[in-house]
Design an enzyme around this catalytic site. Sequence first.
Site, PDB file in Angstrom:
ATOM      1  N   LEU A  52      54.791  14.918  46.858  1.00 49.78           N
ATOM      2  CA  LEU A  52      54.565  16.136  47.163  1.00 49.78           C
ATOM      3  C   LEU A  52      53.717  16.469  48.641  1.00 49.78           C
ATOM      4  O   LEU A  52      52.818  15.546  48.633  1.00 49.78           O
ATOM      5  CB  LEU A  52      53.447  16.821  45.885  1.00 49.78           C
ATOM      6  N   SER A  53      53.917  17.505  49.258  1.00 50.75           N
ATOM      7  CA  SER A  53      53.016  17.734  50.466  1.00 50.75           C
ATOM      8  C   SER A  53      52.966  16.486  51.346  1.00 50.75           C
ATOM      9  O   SER A  53      54.043  16.072  51.948  1.00 50.75           O
ATOM     10  CB  SER A  53      51.758  18.243  50.028  1.00 50.75           C
ATOM     11  N   ALA A  54      51.990  15.853  51.462  1.00 48.73           N
ATOM     12  CA  ALA A  54      51.773  14.626  52.327  1.00 48.73           C
ATOM     13  C   ALA A  54      52.741  13.600  51.558  1.00 48.73           C
ATOM     14  O   ALA A  54      53.077  12.694  52.501  1.00 48.73           O
ATOM     15  CB  ALA A  54      50.230  14.445  52.632  1.00 48.73           C
TER      16      ALA A  54
END
Length: 199
Positions: free
Chosen positions: A121-123
């Site tokens: 998720l995300s980074a």
Amino acid sequence: KAAAAGTFTQHSSGGLTYKLYVPSSYSSSKAAPLVVMLHGCTQDADQFAAGTQMNALAEQEGFLVLYPQQSSARNQNKCWNFFETSNQSRGSGEPAIIVGMVDQVKGSYHIDDEQVFVTGLSAGGAMTAILGATYPDVFQAISVGSGLEYKAATSMMGAFTAMSSGGADPVNCGQAAYQAMGSNARVVPTLIFHGSSDA
């Protein structure tokens, strides 16, 4: 829904810690799938496990789950450093540490090499894209949640720009990802989750 009745234990590899969920149905006589879960910034393994409820699904379906955990010593916000060039190639940096964790799990459990997957998720999603490009021989498929493409940024400032207004040229990023695969080049099945209202 199955309760997570297996074991959820902490380990370390390559200077980072990770959590490992092993379902109660696990038997060394049968190769099990492995899913690697890369949390987002400010999160840790426990929060990501709780938020995704992946351990309950693993208990139900009979796979192991590996949660690498970024340290605040490496990144103040516990983000995976996807924007550092040292973390964008095979055999170095955070990708190598994560694959080292996979290898450590494979050394202790009977894992099906054809069923090792990574999602983030995300980074963590950005790092997932890097792992798909640099280790297509390790990860059979990847899933990127609200993440960034391979080499979307090569500096911290570039990372903020990429996160707010999109990454570098997608065609160039795709070609760079293919080149990063080297002799292991293949089509890596990829699932992308990204909301259109995610600023």
